[in-house]
Design a protein around this motif. Structure first.
Motif, PDB file in Angstrom:
ATOM      1  N   ARG A   1       0.837  -1.201   0.000  1.00  0.00           N
ATOM      2  CA  ARG A   1       0.000   0.000   0.000  1.00  0.00           C
ATOM      3  C   ARG A   1       0.873   1.252   0.000  1.00  0.00           C
ATOM      4  O   ARG A   1       0.554   2.237  -0.670  1.00  0.00           O
ATOM      5  CB  ARG A   1      -0.913   0.004   1.220  1.00  0.00           C
ATOM      6  CG  ARG A   1      -2.099  -0.935   1.108  1.00  0.00           C
ATOM      7  CD  ARG A   1      -2.854  -1.031   2.433  1.00  0.00           C
ATOM      8  NE  ARG A   1      -4.036  -1.870   2.308  1.00  0.00           N
ATOM      9  CZ  ARG A   1      -5.260  -1.400   2.109  1.00  0.00           C
ATOM     10  NH1 ARG A   1      -5.461  -0.102   2.027  1.00  0.00           N
ATOM     11  NH2 ARG A   1      -6.287  -2.221   2.003  1.00  0.00           N
ATOM     12  N   ARG A   2       1.949   1.227   0.770  1.00  0.00           N
ATOM     13  CA  ARG A   2       2.848   2.389   0.841  1.00  0.00           C
ATOM     14  C   ARG A   2       3.441   2.683  -0.536  1.00  0.00           C
ATOM     15  O   ARG A   2       3.505   3.839  -0.957  1.00  0.00           O
ATOM     16  CB  ARG A   2       3.950   2.126   1.865  1.00  0.00           C
ATOM     17  CG  ARG A   2       4.945   3.277   2.019  1.00  0.00           C
ATOM     18  CD  ARG A   2       6.083   2.898   2.947  1.00  0.00           C
ATOM     19  NE  ARG A   2       5.606   2.550   4.269  1.00  0.00           N
ATOM     20  CZ  ARG A   2       5.865   1.405   4.885  1.00  0.00           C
ATOM     21  NH1 ARG A   2       6.594   0.473   4.291  1.00  0.00           N
ATOM     22  NH2 ARG A   2       5.401   1.185   6.102  1.00  0.00           N
ATOM     23  N   GLU A   3       3.905   1.646  -1.223  1.00  0.00           N
ATOM     24  CA  GLU A   3       4.462   1.848  -2.562  1.00  0.00           C
ATOM     25  C   GLU A   3       3.420   2.469  -3.486  1.00  0.00           C
ATOM     26  O   GLU A   3       3.725   3.388  -4.263  1.00  0.00           O
ATOM     27  CB  GLU A   3       4.961   0.517  -3.127  1.00  0.00           C
ATOM     28  CG  GLU A   3       6.188  -0.044  -2.413  1.00  0.00           C
ATOM     29  CD  GLU A   3       6.588  -1.404  -2.952  1.00  0.00           C
ATOM     30  OE1 GLU A   3       5.909  -1.894  -3.891  1.00  0.00           O
ATOM     31  OE2 GLU A   3       7.565  -1.986  -2.443  1.00  0.00           O
ATOM     32  N   ALA A   4       2.197   1.955  -3.404  1.00  0.00           N
ATOM     33  CA  ALA A   4       1.139   2.465  -4.275  1.00  0.00           C
ATOM     34  C   ALA A   4       0.777   3.905  -3.922  1.00  0.00           C
ATOM     35  O   ALA A   4       0.595   4.751  -4.814  1.00  0.00           O
ATOM     36  CB  ALA A   4      -0.090   1.571  -4.168  1.00  0.00           C
ATOM     37  N   GLU A   5       0.683   4.216  -2.634  1.00  0.00           N
ATOM     38  CA  GLU A   5       0.329   5.573  -2.207  1.00  0.00           C
ATOM     39  C   GLU A   5       1.411   6.575  -2.603  1.00  0.00           C
ATOM     40  O   GLU A   5       1.112   7.684  -3.066  1.00  0.00           O
ATOM     41  CB  GLU A   5       0.114   5.623  -0.691  1.00  0.00           C
ATOM     42  CG  GLU A   5      -1.156   4.953  -0.212  1.00  0.00           C
ATOM     43  CD  GLU A   5      -2.416   5.739  -0.544  1.00  0.00           C
ATOM     44  OE1 GLU A   5      -2.322   6.856  -1.099  1.00  0.00           O
ATOM     45  OE2 GLU A   5      -3.510   5.228  -0.255  1.00  0.00           O
ATOM     46  N   ASN A   6       2.674   6.192  -2.410  1.00  0.00           N
ATOM     47  CA  ASN A   6       3.765   7.080  -2.813  1.00  0.00           C
ATOM     48  C   ASN A   6       3.709   7.374  -4.305  1.00  0.00           C
ATOM     49  O   ASN A   6       3.901   8.522  -4.732  1.00  0.00           O
ATOM     50  CB  ASN A   6       5.124   6.464  -2.451  1.00  0.00           C
ATOM     51  CG  ASN A   6       5.570   6.795  -1.045  1.00  0.00           C
ATOM     52  OD1 ASN A   6       5.341   7.900  -0.553  1.00  0.00           O
ATOM     53  ND2 ASN A   6       6.212   5.861  -0.381  1.00  0.00           N
ATOM     54  N   GLN A   7       3.435   6.347  -5.106  1.00  0.00           N
ATOM     55  CA  GLN A   7       3.388   6.552  -6.546  1.00  0.00           C
ATOM     56  C   GLN A   7       2.199   7.418  -6.928  1.00  0.00           C
ATOM     57  O   GLN A   7       2.312   8.285  -7.809  1.00  0.00           O
ATOM     58  CB  GLN A   7       3.310   5.203  -7.264  1.00  0.00           C
ATOM     59  CG  GLN A   7       3.468   5.315  -8.777  1.00  0.00           C
ATOM     60  CD  GLN A   7       4.774   5.985  -9.170  1.00  0.00           C
ATOM     61  OE1 GLN A   7       5.849   5.530  -8.779  1.00  0.00           O
ATOM     62  NE2 GLN A   7       4.703   7.078  -9.929  1.00  0.00           N
TER      63      GLN A   7
ATOM     64  N   SER B   1       3.517  15.633  -9.596  1.00  0.00           N
ATOM     65  CA  SER B   1       4.592  15.852 -10.572  1.00  0.00           C
ATOM     66  C   SER B   1       4.327  17.023 -11.518  1.00  0.00           C
ATOM     67  O   SER B   1       5.256  17.780 -11.843  1.00  0.00           O
ATOM     68  CB  SER B   1       4.848  14.578 -11.380  1.00  0.00           C
ATOM     69  OG  SER B   1       5.505  13.615 -10.595  1.00  0.00           O
ATOM     70  N   PRO B   2       3.075  17.232 -11.981  1.00  0.00           N
ATOM     71  CA  PRO B   2       2.847  18.382 -12.869  1.00  0.00           C
ATOM     72  C   PRO B   2       3.111  19.730 -12.211  1.00  0.00           C
ATOM     73  O   PRO B   2       3.285  20.726 -12.907  1.00  0.00           O
ATOM     74  CB  PRO B   2       1.360  18.232 -13.250  1.00  0.00           C
ATOM     75  CG  PRO B   2       1.050  16.792 -13.056  1.00  0.00           C
ATOM     76  CD  PRO B   2       1.872  16.386 -11.875  1.00  0.00           C
ATOM     77  N   LEU B   3       3.136  19.764 -10.884  1.00  0.00           N
ATOM     78  CA  LEU B   3       3.322  21.020 -10.158  1.00  0.00           C
ATOM     79  C   LEU B   3       4.666  21.078  -9.454  1.00  0.00           C
ATOM     80  O   LEU B   3       4.899  21.969  -8.623  1.00  0.00           O
ATOM     81  CB  LEU B   3       2.194  21.195  -9.130  1.00  0.00           C
ATOM     82  CG  LEU B   3       0.786  21.276  -9.709  1.00  0.00           C
ATOM     83  CD1 LEU B   3      -0.252  21.197  -8.605  1.00  0.00           C
ATOM     84  CD2 LEU B   3       0.614  22.561 -10.520  1.00  0.00           C
ATOM     85  N   SER B   4       5.572  20.162  -9.764  1.00  0.00           N
ATOM     86  CA  SER B   4       6.890  20.147  -9.124  1.00  0.00           C
ATOM     87  C   SER B   4       7.974  19.908 -10.165  1.00  0.00           C
ATOM     88  O   SER B   4       7.716  19.385 -11.249  1.00  0.00           O
ATOM     89  CB  SER B   4       6.947  19.076  -8.036  1.00  0.00           C
ATOM     90  OG  SER B   4       6.680  17.798  -8.571  1.00  0.00           O
TER      91      SER B   4
END
Length: 259
Positions: free
Chosen positions: A177-183, A190-193
């Protein structure tokens, strides 16, 4: 007459906080590390300056107050000028050593400062609500749910193997779940960073932990996007946003510690 009781002068060095453009001046109230806090000064060489303060070489470093002073100075500087944080605890012998460092890496540091012009770090950290998370895992995984029913109300010594297995299944589910949430967080922001840097979990219940480099023109939209992301998960994850900060997670290639 020589005073045989006189104590030898304490040896001192210069604690380096960060590298900045040469026209940056520390504020009059800037406080450094140490007890009492050292006065922060700028040592210049070419197009660069280093923010430093004097510290006793025998003085223990690493108190919470020292780390706070280090971060406060760098974060405050980043709000008005680009800064390259230098690894916490870097101490050199004196001004000449600072100038030698700046001179030896002049081109590299100047290019890095240009890269971080009008850019700041924000760090997004989220932690699962434990009971809600476990309930979801047991609902989504029938085998885990069955194990939970088997051990419920039973003596621990009788159900030790089942409890160990259940703990492993929950831990694996949290990791996935952590991997999925981070992604999902990275995809959303990403569009704003400009860049992102996932961080390792600091707790077994961490859900997300990612640093983002954000342009000052996008700050407002970025913060709003984080709020939207958090709102969608508020029943499961407790989110917090740290920033604006100096770009700690994005300058490793430019950091130097004293040899």
């Amino acid at each position: 007459m020589t005073d045989t009781n006189a104590q030898p002068a304490a040896e001192t060095g210069l604690f380096i906080y960060g590298i900045v453009p040469s026209d940056v001046e520390p504020t009059a109230d800037a406080a450094g590390v140490g007890d009492p806090p050292g006065e922060v000064a700028a040592i210049r060489q070419g197009e660069l300056a280093a923010l430093v303060s004097e510290v006793g070489l025998e003085q223990p470093m690493g108190r919470p107050a020292d780390l706070t002073a280090y971060q406060t100075l760098l974060d405050g500087t980043a709000a008005v000028a680009p800064v390259l944080p230098v690894r916490f605890g870097t101490v050199v012998t004196g001004p000449d050593a600072v100038k030698d460092l700046l001179e030896a890496h002049q081109d590299q540091f100047v290019a890095a400062l240009e890269e971080f012009e009008d850019r700041l770090q924000y760090t997004v950290h989220g932690r699962y609500h434990e009971q809600e998370l476990i309930a979801q895992v047991l609902t989504d995984n029938p085998d885990a749910g069955e194990l939970a029913r088997q051990v419920r109300g039973q003596p621990e010594e009788v159900t030790r193997e089942q409890r160990i297995r259940l703990g492993e299944m929950i831990s694996q589910a949290v990791e996935l779940r952590r991997e999925a949430e981070n992604q999902q967080l990275i995809d959303a922001l990403s569009p704003l960073s400009v860049a992102n840097a996932p961080r390792p979990p600091s707790h077994e219940l961490d859900a997300v932990h990612v640093a983002f480099l954000v342009g000052t023109d996008d700050e407002e939209q970025f913060v709003k996007a984080v709020e939207d992301f958090a709102e969608q998960r508020r029943d499961l994850i407790r989110m917090r946003l740290l920033g604006p900060l100096a770009p700690y997670d994005f300058v490793s290639a430019h950091q130097l510690a004293a040899e």
